[in-house]
Design an enzyme around this catalytic site. Structure first.
Site, PDB file in Angstrom:
ATOM      1  N   LYS A  13      10.523 -50.750 -11.711  1.00  0.00           N
ATOM      2  CA  LYS A  13       9.225 -50.490 -11.939  1.00  0.00           C
ATOM      3  C   LYS A  13       8.744 -49.171 -11.816  1.00  0.00           C
ATOM      4  O   LYS A  13       7.904 -48.428 -12.617  1.00  0.00           O
ATOM      5  CB  LYS A  13       8.239 -51.143 -10.883  1.00  0.00           C
ATOM      6  N   ARG A  88       0.626 -56.989  -4.027  1.00  0.00           N
ATOM      7  CA  ARG A  88       1.788 -57.801  -3.682  1.00  0.00           C
ATOM      8  C   ARG A  88       1.500 -58.897  -3.121  1.00  0.00           C
ATOM      9  O   ARG A  88       2.241 -59.747  -2.474  1.00  0.00           O
ATOM     10  CB  ARG A  88       2.686 -56.948  -2.430  1.00  0.00           C
ATOM     11  N   ARG A 127      20.888 -46.208  -5.372  1.00  0.00           N
ATOM     12  CA  ARG A 127      19.644 -45.339  -5.779  1.00  0.00           C
ATOM     13  C   ARG A 127      19.653 -44.150  -4.906  1.00  0.00           C
ATOM     14  O   ARG A 127      19.622 -44.279  -3.729  1.00  0.00           O
ATOM     15  CB  ARG A 127      18.431 -46.409  -5.711  1.00  0.00           C
ATOM     16  N   ARG A 161      16.360 -43.870   0.138  1.00  0.00           N
ATOM     17  CA  ARG A 161      15.278 -44.388   1.061  1.00  0.00           C
ATOM     18  C   ARG A 161      15.951 -45.346   2.218  1.00  0.00           C
ATOM     19  O   ARG A 161      16.982 -45.946   2.148  1.00  0.00           O
ATOM     20  CB  ARG A 161      14.739 -45.666   0.130  1.00  0.00           C
ATOM     21  N   ARG A 172      13.404 -57.520   1.963  1.00  0.00           N
ATOM     22  CA  ARG A 172      12.216 -57.322   0.785  1.00  0.00           C
ATOM     23  C   ARG A 172      12.092 -58.463  -0.207  1.00  0.00           C
ATOM     24  O   ARG A 172      10.776 -58.717  -0.543  1.00  0.00           O
ATOM     25  CB  ARG A 172      12.632 -55.986   0.086  1.00  0.00           C
TER      26      ARG A 172
HETATM   27  P1  AMP Z   1       8.156 -50.128  -2.679  1.00  0.00           P
HETATM   28  O1  AMP Z   1       8.335 -48.450  -2.685  1.00  0.00           O
HETATM   29  O2  AMP Z   1       7.069 -50.472  -3.609  1.00  0.00           O
HETATM   30  O3  AMP Z   1       9.470 -50.935  -2.670  1.00  0.00           O
HETATM   31  O4  AMP Z   1       7.611 -50.203  -1.027  1.00  0.00           O
HETATM   32  C1  AMP Z   1       8.127 -49.871   0.149  1.00  0.00           C
HETATM   33  C2  AMP Z   1       7.688 -50.595   1.045  1.00  0.00           C
HETATM   34  O5  AMP Z   1       6.170 -50.230   1.456  1.00  0.00           O
HETATM   35  C3  AMP Z   1       7.477 -52.249   1.096  1.00  0.00           C
HETATM   36  O6  AMP Z   1       8.915 -52.797   1.450  1.00  0.00           O
HETATM   37  C4  AMP Z   1       6.513 -52.277   1.923  1.00  0.00           C
HETATM   38  O7  AMP Z   1       6.904 -52.352   3.293  1.00  0.00           O
HETATM   39  C5  AMP Z   1       5.422 -51.405   1.660  1.00  0.00           C
HETATM   40  N1  AMP Z   1       4.551 -51.410   0.710  1.00  0.00           N
HETATM   41  C6  AMP Z   1       4.486 -51.031  -0.555  1.00  0.00           C
HETATM   42  N2  AMP Z   1       3.260 -51.334  -1.304  1.00  0.00           N
HETATM   43  C7  AMP Z   1       2.912 -52.531  -0.543  1.00  0.00           C
HETATM   44  C8  AMP Z   1       1.830 -53.304  -0.805  1.00  0.00           C
HETATM   45  N3  AMP Z   1       1.327 -53.450  -1.823  1.00  0.00           N
HETATM   46  N4  AMP Z   1       1.715 -54.337   0.168  1.00  0.00           N
HETATM   47  C9  AMP Z   1       2.245 -54.104   1.389  1.00  0.00           C
HETATM   48  N5  AMP Z   1       3.201 -53.536   1.654  1.00  0.00           N
HETATM   49  C10 AMP Z   1       3.673 -52.502   0.629  1.00  0.00           C
END
Ligand code: AMP
Length: 226
Positions: A13, A88, A127, A161, A172
């Site tokens: 994404k 989400r 990554r 990360r 996740r």
């Molecule tokens: P991402 O970079 O999108 O994979 O997000 C990393 C982490 O941030 C996720 O595993 C969640 O802990 C938190 N996070 C990011 N976006 C959201 C969202 N829309 N709702 C809830 N938690 C989020």
């Protein structure tokens, strides 16, 4: 034109959102990036979310909806927003719809990036990201051309990360299937869902997304013309 990129962690994404930013001047709104920035700068909210993020769980709807609201208020005049990692949950999807309708700029398309779970483990655990410009690489699938130097900006510092470990990824993914994947049915029922094969080459995925974005904007002009 506002677009949601929907898919599990590692579906690509962020990579595709960055291309839409470069090629079309859209603004990427990634709640994951916003939360990581809050952690890095040590804000109170950043401290609250740190553990939850490291465990691979979702932070509260209230926090992420607040972050998105703030950004939409700051940038009302851009060509379009790409939502990456948001919404989400169904509550987030409803809140987003209200916010966008309130701005008179409704959602144009929801693009599901479909990938199988086995591919995700390999993708996510290899990554790394350029610390200066955010370009995303992978140890085997997409290394930098010159070792240790970013192809895009020449930066030499890279980050990985905290939650890109196999254990956190499993959690996740579980969160994705429990709380986020119902959005696929939700947007399908609204007639807004399109799906691309997230396992195809990066440029092929980009082409498929560009076609969908083009189609969605011409649907909108046709609707306006009626
Ligand atoms: P991402 O970079 O999108 O994979 O997000 C990393 C982490 O941030 C996720 O595993 C969640 O802990 C938190 N996070 C990011 N976006 C959201 C969202 N829309 N709702 C809830 N938690 C989020």
């Amino acid at each position: 034109m506002n677009i949601i990129l929907l898919g599990p962690p590692g579906a690509g994404k962020g990579t595709q959102a960055r291309r839409l930013v470069d090629e079309r001047g859209f603004v990427q709104l990634s709640t994951g990036d916003m939360l990581r920035a809050a952690r890095k700068s040590g804000t109170e909210m950043g401290l609250i979310v740190a553990d939850v993020m490291d465990r691979g769980e979702l932070v509260t709807d209230e926090i992420v909806i607040g972050l998105i609201r703030e950004q939409l208020d700051l940038k009302p005049d851009v060509p379009g927003f790409i939502f990456d990692g948001f919404p989400r949950t169904l509550a987030q999807a409803d809140a987003l719809e209200d916010l966008l309708n309130g701005m008179g700029r409704p959602l144009g398309a929801v693009i599901e990036m479909r990938v199988d779970d086995d591919a995700l483990v390999a993708r996510v655990t290899g990554r790394f990201t350029c610390a200066s410009c955010g370009a995303v690489y992978h140890d085997t699938n997409h290394p930098t051309e010159q070792e240790g130097v970013c192809d895009e900006c020449g930066g030499t510092e890279f980050t990985r990360r905290e939650d890109d470990t196999e254990e956190a990824l499993r959690r996740r993914l579980m969160e994705y299937y429990k709380k986020t994947s119902p959005l696929i049915g939700y947007y399908y029922a609204k007639g807004m869902l399109s799906t691309v094969d997230g396992l195809a080459e990066i440029t092929a995925v980009a082409r498929a997304i560009a076609d969908l974005v083009g189609d969605a904007s011409s649907d909108r002009s046709a609707a306006r013309a009626l």
